[in-house]
Scaffold this active site. Structure first.
Site, PDB file in Angstrom:
ATOM      1  N   ASP A 176       0.839  -1.196   0.000  1.00  0.00           N
ATOM      2  CA  ASP A 176       0.000   0.000   0.000  1.00  0.00           C
ATOM      3  C   ASP A 176       0.878   1.251   0.000  1.00  0.00           C
ATOM      4  OD1 ASP A 176      -3.026  -1.074   0.870  1.00  0.00           O
ATOM      5  OD2 ASP A 176      -1.392  -2.318   1.585  1.00  0.00           O
ATOM      6  N   ASP A 236      -1.317  -3.326  -3.765  1.00  0.00           N
ATOM      7  CA  ASP A 236      -1.681  -1.912  -3.868  1.00  0.00           C
ATOM      8  C   ASP A 236      -0.450  -1.078  -4.202  1.00  0.00           C
ATOM      9  OD1 ASP A 236      -4.270  -2.597  -3.401  1.00  0.00           O
ATOM     10  OD2 ASP A 236      -4.434  -1.635  -1.449  1.00  0.00           O
ATOM     11  N   ASN A 288      -6.421  -4.892  -4.068  1.00  0.00           N
ATOM     12  CA  ASN A 288      -7.705  -4.432  -4.610  1.00  0.00           C
ATOM     13  C   ASN A 288      -7.542  -3.244  -5.549  1.00  0.00           C
ATOM     14  OD1 ASN A 288      -7.089  -3.334  -1.852  1.00  0.00           O
ATOM     15  ND2 ASN A 288      -8.742  -1.912  -2.375  1.00  0.00           N
ATOM     16  N   HIS A 323     -11.414  -2.608   6.890  1.00  0.00           N
ATOM     17  CA  HIS A 323     -11.454  -3.861   6.123  1.00  0.00           C
ATOM     18  C   HIS A 323     -11.605  -5.081   7.033  1.00  0.00           C
ATOM     19  CE1 HIS A 323     -10.321  -1.428   2.726  1.00  0.00           C
ATOM     20  NE2 HIS A 323      -9.165  -1.097   3.280  1.00  0.00           N
TER      21      HIS A 323
END
Length: 375
Positions: A77, A104, A141, A236
């Site tokens: 991320d 990510d 995602n 999440h």
């Protein structure tokens, strides 16, 4: 025959990962003018220690492969913000020879209207590391990038075109799940956003792959996912639960050492727990219990992305399975010392380069039953 894998096609330059079957090298092999130090494995004699390996995690995990020190960093991320730059700079100061990235990447889908130029700027940003050492990619995602409004109905299209993986070498049918032998570690990469139910391609591949793991040549079994299987953060929450239910018993049976995840923008490390026997040993409460054959679960989704930190935790106190948790940007390192011991550490961005905020000595689940933390 060895293959050269292109890992980035940024306008600022092309990054390469060299491979032989599913063994990665940090430099081109000798026939291409390079050395092969990073390919050194471990002795198959029980009494001999393997070459140390250092891996790094930044919302992904990275690894440092050296003759006498194997360190891997981990992080995910990351995005492309000032905090992202701090994370990457912090990791580079600590060093590592391979990066296990937990998903990510560019966050291009968060820039209107799904600005694909952000893939190029992100590639140029990480090129200072990715051009010189292997990065192992996990899909998150933000790599899905489904954009039906503009006619884009194929998932993972920009990601898979820019960041190929050595999936064919491990018998996988898709680039989103695969394995790599990285010095003394067998690294398995799974896709949280691809089908993994019974008899799906990913399910069948993982079942066969775990049988192929040879702990005499790669003593350490490390698994990478994007959505955490164990997380007490409010962000999440439970999104990785169905994959955990599907595969956790397999990893316990295989005595996996470590499961690394991103997605949640914070850091958390679990104790060795499992939730596969709750109906027998834990009544009907369905809560994790201590299991020495289970892996340690670590969330390192704190790379510095533009969505910010995940600061809301469930409950005033951590649950019993959580050993350490904190909402700060940073990265982690994994130093594999030999076939029985590895040192895992997490570094906050706001601390000095070598300052360790959380750490634990891990003992290999296959080769020893000594509890973690023992020297």
């Amino acid at each position: 025959m060895r293959d050269m894998l292109v890992s980035t096609d940024a306008a600022g330059g092309t990054c390469f990962v060299w491979g032989h079957e599913n063994v990665l090298f940090s430099e081109p092999p000798e026939e291409h003018g390079g050395r092969q130090e990073a390919s050194k494995g471990v002795s198959d004699k029980p009494g001999e220690a393997p070459d140390n390996t250092r891996l790094i995690a930044i919302g992904a995990l990275a690894a440092k492969l050296a003759e006498n020190a194997n360190s891997t960093p981990a992080y995910s991320d990351l995005g492309q913000t000032p905090d992202s730059n701090t994370t990457l700079s912090h990791y580079q100061a600590n060093g590592g020879e391979a990066v296990l990235y937990l998903g990510d990447l560019s966050y291009a889908d968060t820039y209107e209207p799904n600005d694909q130029r952000r893939w190029d700027t992100w590639a140029r940003f990480v090129e200072r590391s990715a051009a010189y050492q292997p990065w192992l990619w996990t899909a998150g995602n933000h790599e899905l990038e489904l954009d039906e409004e503009h006619g884009e109905t194929a998932p993972f299209k920009p990601f898979t075109h820019r960041y190929p993986t050595p999936y064919l070498a491990s018998g996988s049918t898709a680039p989103l799940w695969y394995s790599v032998k990285l010095a003394s570690a067998h690294v398995v990469v799974l896709s949280s956003y691809s089908a993994y139910g019974k008899y799906t391609p990913q399910w069948k591949w993982l079942k066969a792959e775990l049988r192929r793991v040879d702990r005499s040549t790669t003593p350490w079994l490390v698994v990478l996912v994007h959505a955490p299987w164990y997380s007490s953060n409010g962000a999440h929450y439970m999104e990785g639960e169905t994959m955990r239910v599907q595969f956790e018993s397999w990893l316990v049976e295989a005595k996996a050492d470590l499961v690394l995840a991103g997605h949640v923008h914070a850091y958390e490390r679990s104790r060795r727990v499992a939730n596969v026997d709750y109906d027998v040993v834990n009544g009907s409460r369905c809560t994790p219990v201590h299991n020495q054959n289970a892996p340690v679960y670590v969330t390192v989704g704190d790379g510095g992305n533009r969505e910010g930190i995940a600061g809301e935790w469930n409950g005033d106190a951590p649950p019993s399975y959580s050993a350490f948790r904190e909402s700060s940007f940073g990265h982690a390192t994994l130093d594999i010392k030999n076939r029985t011991h590895a040192y895992f550490a997490w570094h906050r961005n706001q601390d000095g380069d070598k300052v360790v905020a959380d750490s634990v000595w891990l003992t290999n689940r296959f080769w020893t039953h000594t509890p973690d933390g023992a020297k």
